[in-house]
Design a protein around this motif. Structure first.
Motif, PDB file in Angstrom:
ATOM      1  N   ASN A 276       0.856  -1.181   0.000  1.00 29.10           N
ATOM      2  CA  ASN A 276       0.000   0.000   0.000  1.00 29.10           C
ATOM      3  C   ASN A 276       0.894   1.233   0.000  1.00 29.10           C
ATOM      4  O   ASN A 276       2.099   1.148   0.228  1.00 29.10           O
ATOM      5  CB  ASN A 276      -0.893   0.028   1.242  1.00 29.10           C
ATOM      6  N   VAL A 277       0.298   2.393  -0.229  1.00 28.61           N
ATOM      7  CA  VAL A 277       1.031   3.654  -0.259  1.00 28.61           C
ATOM      8  C   VAL A 277       1.339   4.095   1.174  1.00 28.61           C
ATOM      9  O   VAL A 277       0.465   4.017   2.050  1.00 28.61           O
ATOM     10  CB  VAL A 277       0.207   4.746  -0.976  1.00 28.61           C
ATOM     11  N   PRO A 278       2.556   4.547   1.459  1.00 30.52           N
ATOM     12  CA  PRO A 278       2.878   5.042   2.804  1.00 30.52           C
ATOM     13  C   PRO A 278       1.987   6.216   3.200  1.00 30.52           C
ATOM     14  O   PRO A 278       1.511   6.958   2.347  1.00 30.52           O
ATOM     15  CB  PRO A 278       4.341   5.489   2.681  1.00 30.52           C
ATOM     16  N   SER A 279       1.792   6.385   4.501  1.00 30.51           N
ATOM     17  CA  SER A 279       0.847   7.397   4.980  1.00 30.51           C
ATOM     18  C   SER A 279       1.500   8.563   5.696  1.00 30.51           C
ATOM     19  O   SER A 279       0.807   9.391   6.295  1.00 30.51           O
ATOM     20  CB  SER A 279      -0.181   6.731   5.915  1.00 30.51           C
ATOM     21  N   THR A 280       2.830   8.671   5.665  1.00 29.14           N
ATOM     22  CA  THR A 280       3.482   9.852   6.231  1.00 29.14           C
ATOM     23  C   THR A 280       4.305  10.538   5.150  1.00 29.14           C
ATOM     24  O   THR A 280       4.746   9.897   4.185  1.00 29.14           O
ATOM     25  CB  THR A 280       4.405   9.498   7.409  1.00 29.14           C
ATOM     26  N   LEU A 281       4.527  11.815   5.332  1.00 29.83           N
ATOM     27  CA  LEU A 281       5.291  12.591   4.357  1.00 29.83           C
ATOM     28  C   LEU A 281       6.723  12.083   4.252  1.00 29.83           C
ATOM     29  O   LEU A 281       7.289  11.996   3.153  1.00 29.83           O
ATOM     30  CB  LEU A 281       5.279  14.069   4.765  1.00 29.83           C
ATOM     31  N   ALA A 282       7.314  11.728   5.391  1.00 33.76           N
ATOM     32  CA  ALA A 282       8.695  11.233   5.380  1.00 33.76           C
ATOM     33  C   ALA A 282       8.792   9.881   4.683  1.00 33.76           C
ATOM     34  O   ALA A 282       9.707   9.625   3.899  1.00 33.76           O
ATOM     35  CB  ALA A 282       9.220  11.138   6.814  1.00 33.76           C
ATOM     36  N   ALA A 283       7.837   8.990   4.954  1.00 31.07           N
ATOM     37  CA  ALA A 283       7.870   7.657   4.354  1.00 31.07           C
ATOM     38  C   ALA A 283       7.659   7.713   2.850  1.00 31.07           C
ATOM     39  O   ALA A 283       8.229   6.921   2.098  1.00 31.07           O
ATOM     40  CB  ALA A 283       6.812   6.763   5.005  1.00 31.07           C
ATOM     41  N   LEU A 284       6.840   8.652   2.389  1.00 29.43           N
ATOM     42  CA  LEU A 284       6.587   8.807   0.954  1.00 29.43           C
ATOM     43  C   LEU A 284       7.865   9.128   0.183  1.00 29.43           C
ATOM     44  O   LEU A 284       7.984   8.819  -1.002  1.00 29.43           O
ATOM     45  CB  LEU A 284       5.546   9.902   0.713  1.00 29.43           C
TER      46      LEU A 284
END
Length: 443
Positions: free
Chosen positions: A362-370
């Motif tokens: 799935n797509v990451p849900s934090t700005l840093a993880a993205l």
């Protein structure tokens, strides 16, 4: 992977309507536990496939290593109906940390007290939400200023297309506007007797992910006005979408012919999905479809692009519909501080989010993880990372009765697409009145 959105939502609406009478909010005694004491907490989630379950267990193992005093007992394959029953019953065997795939029900979760208010925990932890999560995700995990959930991975929706079929039809690029989508769908459609050898795009509202809320992400719209009244009949975007969808249905063979063909499709979550088999050449779907199609061993090259947008909104191309898993704390839990440690870790620890994203696909849900270099994904997956960060990507608005209004609109869509409703504007007005009535009753 997810269970069917409409099925999940329908069950959840029924379950949460009961839950509203059972929960009164955060227990005053619930947050007095010592999070550094040796304890065991229960985490309930909805994932069920072996790969997903393993990703959850791996994530929990990393948490327990970082928090050796907290043991997490995990229960999977929990839908919102089972979750509701457990939250109502309470007790030591019930969940402390809860998750759901149904973002549309956050309004009900928050307003009814089904999930604990997280504000005290967030404030105490000094977690800066705006610097941690994309705005849309923050929007769909709160309702009317009350935050009862945090995002745990994201679902972003785009357009999958069969590159081999495109090449055969002489199409060089995916459509970027809705009129282009209609043209390309027609070019890709190959009829065979009273059916199809290949359908360019399945437009019907029963066509798996071609539901109203996902279509609407291609138009700039809002479901409610500043007074909380439905804008279904007053925001022109809705009439434009329904008009477009009905015209597309008619141009590709008509409702009855399309429904008959849809009856030949395999299960949405199985190897015989119609996109996998080549029965449809384009598919509106979430980021998980890429991995599922590859696992199914498709014999064509897969292309991925954002969904086309309304013709007069071409400058917003790249946006899409967002939803995702939400996680919160059970109000009856007597271990809420320990539960918060798990919620905080799973949702805001960059390494945890990245590893979980890699495992679940799935797509990451934090700005840093993205933006993490540790993300492992097919280069085509970047399309969904970009959709998740697009400033005009959207989600369904929250409501005090959760997803009920979405089901009401969807039911109207079923009637309109098959021709049972002749007057679109009158139908939209009647449906808007029903939405307003239902919300008033729920308050």
């Amino acid at each position: 992977m997810r269970t069917s959105r409409l099925t999940t939502t329908a069950v959840a609406v029924a379950a949460i309507s009961v839950l509203a009478t059972a929960c009164t909010g955060q227990s005053e005694a619930g947050a007095t536990d010592d999070p550094k004491a040796k304890t065991t907490i229960n985490f309930w989630h909805g994932w069920s496939s072996p790969a997903e379950v393993k990703a959850v267990q791996d994530n929990i193992a990393r948490f327990e290593k970082a928090h050796p005093n907290i043991t997490v007992k995990v229960s999977g394959n929990i839908n919102d109906d089972k979750l509701n029953q457990a939250l109502r019953a309470g007790g030591s065997d019930g969940p402390d940390v809860v998750s759901s795939f149904t973002t549309a029900n956050v309004g009900k979760f928050c307003s009814s007290g089904a999930f604990t208010d997280l504000a005290p925990f967030i404030e105490k932890s000094k977690l800066d939400l705006e610097k941690t999560f994309p705005k849309v995700l923050l929007d769909y995990t709160q309702f009317e200023g009350k935050r009862c959930a945090l995002p745990l991975l994201t679902d972003a929706y785009g357009l999958y297309y069969n590159k081999d079929a495109f090449k055969k039809a002489g199409i060089t690029a995916p459509p970027k506007t809705m009129s282009e989508l209609a043209e390309v769908a027609k070019k890709l459609t190959v009829e065979k007797g009273d059916s199809y050898e290949q359908l360019g795009f399945m437009p019907n509202f029963h066509g798996y992910e071609t539901v109203v809320s996902h279509y609407m992400s291609s138009w700039d719209h809002t479901y409610f006005d500043e007074n909380g009244k439905s804008t279904l009949a007053t925001d022109p975007a809705f009439a434009e979408m329904f008009t477009y969808q009905k015209k597309l249905v008619d141009s590709l063979g008509g409702y009855q012919k399309l429904e008959k063909y849809r009856g030949t499709f395999g299960d949405e979550w199985g190897a015989k999905h119609p996109f996998h088999t080549g029965q449809v050449a384009m598919q509106l779907d979430g980021e998980w479809r890429l991995g599922m199609a590859e696992d199914a061993g498709v014999d064509f090259e897969i292309g991925v692009a954002p969904m086309p947008v309304a013709d007069d909104e071409a400058d917003s191309y790249g946006k899409g519909y967002l939803s995702g898993t939400i996680v919160g704390i059970a109000p009856a839990s007597k271990k809420q501080n320990a539960a918060w440690e798990l919620v905080k870790y799973m949702t805001s620890d960059t390494e945890a989010v990245v590893n979980f994203s890699n495992g679940i696909r799935n797509v990451p849900s934090t700005l840093a993880a993205l933006k993490s270099p540790d993300l492992k994904f097919d280069p085509r997956f970047k399309t969904f990372l970009d959709i998740a960060q697009h400033p005009k990507s959207s989600t369904s608005d929250g409501a005090v009765n959760g997803a009920a209004y979405q089901l009401t609109i969807q039911d109207f869509g079923y009637q309109y697409e098959k021709g049972a409703v002749k007057d679109l504007q009158a139908g939209l007005e009647k449906t808007a009145q029903q939405i307003d009535t239902d919300i008033a009753k729920a308050k």
